[in-house]
Design an enzyme around this catalytic site. Structure first.
Site, PDB file in Angstrom:
ATOM      1  N   ARG A  56      -2.191   7.911  -3.175  1.00 16.74           N
ATOM      2  CA  ARG A  56      -2.747   7.128  -4.296  1.00 16.74           C
ATOM      3  C   ARG A  56      -2.276   5.674  -4.301  1.00 16.74           C
ATOM      4  O   ARG A  56      -2.535   4.952  -5.259  1.00 16.74           O
ATOM      5  CB  ARG A  56      -2.444   7.758  -5.675  1.00 16.74           C
ATOM      6  CG  ARG A  56      -3.174   9.043  -5.862  1.00 16.74           C
ATOM      7  CD  ARG A  56      -3.178   9.524  -7.301  1.00 16.74           C
ATOM      8  NE  ARG A  56      -4.023  10.722  -7.382  1.00 16.74           N
ATOM      9  CZ  ARG A  56      -3.969  11.605  -8.357  1.00 16.74           C
ATOM     10  NH1 ARG A  56      -3.149  11.436  -9.365  1.00 16.74           N
ATOM     11  NH2 ARG A  56      -4.770  12.650  -8.336  1.00 16.74           N
TER      12      ARG A  56
ATOM     13  N   ASP B 123      -7.894  11.156  -1.498  1.00 16.00           N
ATOM     14  CA  ASP B 123      -6.826  10.887  -2.458  1.00 16.00           C
ATOM     15  C   ASP B 123      -5.565  11.452  -1.828  1.00 16.00           C
ATOM     16  O   ASP B 123      -5.329  12.653  -1.859  1.00 16.00           O
ATOM     17  CB  ASP B 123      -7.166  11.575  -3.785  1.00 16.00           C
ATOM     18  CG  ASP B 123      -6.003  11.576  -4.772  1.00 16.00           C
ATOM     19  OD1 ASP B 123      -4.910  11.104  -4.422  1.00 16.00           O
ATOM     20  OD2 ASP B 123      -6.205  12.067  -5.894  1.00 16.00           O
ATOM     21  N   ASP B 124      -4.791  10.569  -1.213  1.00 16.46           N
ATOM     22  CA  ASP B 124      -3.586  10.993  -0.497  1.00 16.46           C
ATOM     23  C   ASP B 124      -2.355  10.604  -1.320  1.00 16.46           C
ATOM     24  O   ASP B 124      -1.999  11.282  -2.267  1.00 16.46           O
ATOM     25  CB  ASP B 124      -3.601  10.365   0.902  1.00 16.46           C
ATOM     26  CG  ASP B 124      -2.423  10.800   1.742  1.00 16.46           C
ATOM     27  OD1 ASP B 124      -2.058  11.979   1.686  1.00 16.46           O
ATOM     28  OD2 ASP B 124      -1.848   9.949   2.460  1.00 16.46           O
TER      29      ASP B 124
ATOM     30  N   LYS C 112      -5.884  15.599  -1.874  1.00 13.10           N
ATOM     31  CA  LYS C 112      -4.758  16.354  -1.304  1.00 13.10           C
ATOM     32  C   LYS C 112      -3.801  16.764  -2.409  1.00 13.10           C
ATOM     33  O   LYS C 112      -3.410  15.945  -3.246  1.00 13.10           O
ATOM     34  CB  LYS C 112      -4.004  15.497  -0.283  1.00 13.10           C
ATOM     35  CG  LYS C 112      -4.737  15.320   1.014  1.00 13.10           C
ATOM     36  CD  LYS C 112      -3.787  14.766   2.055  1.00 13.10           C
ATOM     37  CE  LYS C 112      -4.546  14.129   3.188  1.00 13.10           C
ATOM     38  NZ  LYS C 112      -3.655  13.375   4.094  1.00 13.10           N
TER      39      LYS C 112
ATOM     40  N   TRP D 154     -16.036  10.116  11.655  1.00 14.11           N
ATOM     41  CA  TRP D 154     -16.269   8.708  12.011  1.00 14.11           C
ATOM     42  C   TRP D 154     -15.132   8.106  12.818  1.00 14.11           C
ATOM     43  O   TRP D 154     -15.278   7.029  13.371  1.00 14.11           O
ATOM     44  CB  TRP D 154     -16.558   7.852  10.767  1.00 14.11           C
ATOM     45  CG  TRP D 154     -15.643   8.091   9.593  1.00 14.11           C
ATOM     46  CD1 TRP D 154     -14.388   7.569   9.417  1.00 14.11           C
ATOM     47  CD2 TRP D 154     -15.912   8.896   8.444  1.00 14.11           C
ATOM     48  NE1 TRP D 154     -13.865   8.007   8.218  1.00 14.11           N
ATOM     49  CE2 TRP D 154     -14.783   8.819   7.592  1.00 14.11           C
ATOM     50  CE3 TRP D 154     -16.998   9.678   8.034  1.00 14.11           C
ATOM     51  CZ2 TRP D 154     -14.703   9.486   6.370  1.00 14.11           C
ATOM     52  CZ3 TRP D 154     -16.906  10.343   6.813  1.00 14.11           C
ATOM     53  CH2 TRP D 154     -15.788  10.248   5.998  1.00 14.11           C
TER      54      TRP D 154
ATOM     55  N   THR E 236      -3.278   3.206  -2.283  1.00 10.19           N
ATOM     56  CA  THR E 236      -4.474   2.358  -2.164  1.00 10.19           C
ATOM     57  C   THR E 236      -5.309   2.426  -3.440  1.00 10.19           C
ATOM     58  O   THR E 236      -5.770   1.402  -3.952  1.00 10.19           O
ATOM     59  CB  THR E 236      -5.332   2.813  -0.962  1.00 10.19           C
ATOM     60  OG1 THR E 236      -4.537   2.702   0.231  1.00 10.19           O
ATOM     61  CG2 THR E 236      -6.584   1.969  -0.821  1.00 10.19           C
TER      62      THR E 236
ATOM     63  N   ASP F 130     -13.814   6.579  -2.439  1.00 12.06           N
ATOM     64  CA  ASP F 130     -12.958   6.581  -1.248  1.00 12.06           C
ATOM     65  C   ASP F 130     -13.015   7.970  -0.620  1.00 12.06           C
ATOM     66  O   ASP F 130     -13.471   8.923  -1.252  1.00 12.06           O
ATOM     67  CB  ASP F 130     -11.521   6.192  -1.617  1.00 12.06           C
ATOM     68  CG  ASP F 130     -10.802   5.505  -0.458  1.00 12.06           C
ATOM     69  OD1 ASP F 130     -11.305   5.548   0.686  1.00 12.06           O
ATOM     70  OD2 ASP F 130      -9.723   4.941  -0.690  1.00 12.06           O
ATOM     71  N   GLU F 131     -12.559   8.057   0.637  1.00 11.81           N
ATOM     72  CA  GLU F 131     -12.684   9.362   1.296  1.00 11.81           C
ATOM     73  C   GLU F 131     -11.594  10.330   0.857  1.00 11.81           C
ATOM     74  O   GLU F 131     -11.849  11.509   0.706  1.00 11.81           O
ATOM     75  CB  GLU F 131     -12.740   9.191   2.834  1.00 11.81           C
ATOM     76  CG  GLU F 131     -11.420   9.142   3.584  1.00 11.81           C
ATOM     77  CD  GLU F 131     -10.726   7.791   3.559  1.00 11.81           C
ATOM     78  OE1 GLU F 131     -10.732   7.116   2.508  1.00 11.81           O
ATOM     79  OE2 GLU F 131     -10.146   7.423   4.586  1.00 11.81           O
TER      80      GLU F 131
HETATM   81  P1  G4P Z   1      -5.056   6.821  -1.404  1.00  8.85           P
HETATM   82  O1  G4P Z   1      -4.599   5.717  -2.315  1.00  8.85           O
HETATM   83  O2  G4P Z   1      -6.550   6.929  -1.343  1.00  8.85           O
HETATM   84  O3  G4P Z   1      -4.376   8.128  -1.691  1.00  8.85           O
HETATM   85  O4  G4P Z   1      -4.722   6.426   0.098  1.00  8.85           O
HETATM   86  P2  G4P Z   1      -3.316   6.038   0.776  1.00  8.85           P
HETATM   87  O5  G4P Z   1      -2.934   4.669   0.350  1.00  8.85           O
HETATM   88  O6  G4P Z   1      -2.340   7.131   0.598  1.00  8.85           O
HETATM   89  O7  G4P Z   1      -3.804   6.043   2.273  1.00  8.85           O
HETATM   90  C1  G4P Z   1      -3.364   5.167   3.238  1.00  8.85           C
HETATM   91  C2  G4P Z   1      -4.300   5.182   4.422  1.00  8.85           C
HETATM   92  O8  G4P Z   1      -4.211   6.425   5.074  1.00  8.85           O
HETATM   93  C3  G4P Z   1      -5.759   4.998   4.032  1.00  8.85           C
HETATM   94  O9  G4P Z   1      -6.394   4.332   5.105  1.00  8.85           O
HETATM   95  C4  G4P Z   1      -6.272   6.424   3.985  1.00  8.85           C
HETATM   96  O10 G4P Z   1      -7.662   6.444   4.214  1.00  8.85           O
HETATM   97  C5  G4P Z   1      -5.504   7.035   5.156  1.00  8.85           C
HETATM   98  N1  G4P Z   1      -5.334   8.481   5.064  1.00  8.85           N
HETATM   99  C6  G4P Z   1      -4.584   9.173   4.187  1.00  8.85           C
HETATM  100  N2  G4P Z   1      -4.626  10.482   4.465  1.00  8.85           N
HETATM  101  C7  G4P Z   1      -5.447  10.620   5.530  1.00  8.85           C
HETATM  102  C8  G4P Z   1      -5.890  11.759   6.303  1.00  8.85           C
HETATM  103  O11 G4P Z   1      -5.547  12.915   6.058  1.00  8.85           O
HETATM  104  N3  G4P Z   1      -6.714  11.485   7.351  1.00  8.85           N
HETATM  105  C9  G4P Z   1      -7.116  10.219   7.658  1.00  8.85           C
HETATM  106  N4  G4P Z   1      -7.930  10.068   8.697  1.00  8.85           N
HETATM  107  N5  G4P Z   1      -6.720   9.124   6.961  1.00  8.85           N
HETATM  108  C10 G4P Z   1      -5.897   9.341   5.903  1.00  8.85           C
HETATM  109  P3  G4P Z   1      -6.853   2.842   5.000  1.00  8.85           P
HETATM  110  O12 G4P Z   1      -5.678   1.950   5.187  1.00  8.85           O
HETATM  111  O13 G4P Z   1      -7.641   2.668   3.730  1.00  8.85           O
HETATM  112  O14 G4P Z   1      -7.781   2.723   6.228  1.00  8.85           O
HETATM  113  P4  G4P Z   1      -9.294   3.193   6.472  1.00  8.85           P
HETATM  114  O15 G4P Z   1      -9.223   4.165   7.576  1.00  8.85           O
HETATM  115  O16 G4P Z   1      -9.819   3.805   5.196  1.00  8.85           O
HETATM  116  O17 G4P Z   1      -9.985   1.929   6.820  1.00  8.85           O
HETATM  117 MG    MG Z   2      -9.206   4.398   3.170  1.00  6.98          MG
END
Ligand code: G4P
Ligand code: MG
Length: 175
Positions: free
Chosen positions: A103, A100-101, A129, A158, A105, A97-98
């Protein structure tokens, strides 16, 4: 307002090279990646250039929803490996995944993968993070991050509508 940071494709590529070196140094030979889309797709593709293993994919979406005045967050499957391909039985899997915010997801996906008959399951993220985490990762699971970052909002290339403006902001934020 939360501080923001911009990363270019070149920044991302360099972080992934570092990430790949950490994964290779761990000594575990991963057989395949499972990218968590959307954010994990481009990182997994670049990582493949270093690891040379195939990419499988799932897609989730994270929602803040309000129910009876209470905000809850939940993860939904947009697309899943359902069932998991037989060729992955017993194989070592790297979940990509891109970021770790919170967590949330990652925890959701890893709980789902824990029901499967994999070998070692490891996690690889570009940006880890530094913050309090809501979700929990399984104890002892191999974890790799390209780089640790502050709890700022990351603008990924992207997502850019205007990539030149994005790159300009990235250069500016480096000064
Ligand atoms: P984690 O488990 O990987 O820590 O992710 P978390 O659920 O906290 O993240 C919820 C959504 O917010 C995810 O998008 C994650 O990619 C996005 N996100 C969290 N922090 C950032 C950030 O600093 N910048 C950006 N651009 N996005 C962030 P998602 O619902 O998976 O959508 P997608 O964009 O990956 O399709
Ligand atoms: Mg994501």
């Amino acid at each position: 307002m939360k501080k923001k940071i911009w990363y270019t494709y070149d920044d991302i590529h360099r972080v992934i090279k570092t990430l790949a070196e950490k994964i290779q140094a761990s000594g575990v030979k991963y057989d395949a990646m499972i990218a968590i889309g959307g954010g994990g797709f481009i990182p997994a593709r670049i990582l493949r250039g270093f690891l040379g293993i195939p990419i499988y994919a799932v897609t989730t979406a994270y929602y803040d929803s309000e129910f009876q005045g209470k905000v809850t967050d939940s993860v939904k499957k947009i697309q899943w490996l359902d069932p998991i391909p037989e060729t992955l039985n017993g194989k070592n899997i790297l979940v990509v995944d891109e970021v770790d915010d919170s967590r949330v997801t990652l925890e959701y996906c890893l709980n789902e993968f824990a029901k499967e008959n994999f070998g070692t399951v490891g996690i690889a993220v570009l940006h880890e993070k530094i913050k309090e985490k809501t979700g929990k990762l399984p104890e002892g699971m191999p974890y790799f991050s390209g780089v640790t970052v502050q709890d700022w909002w990351i603008n990924y290339p992207w997502d850019a509508e205007d990539i030149d403006e994005h790159n300009r902001l990235a250069a500016e934020s480096r000064d």
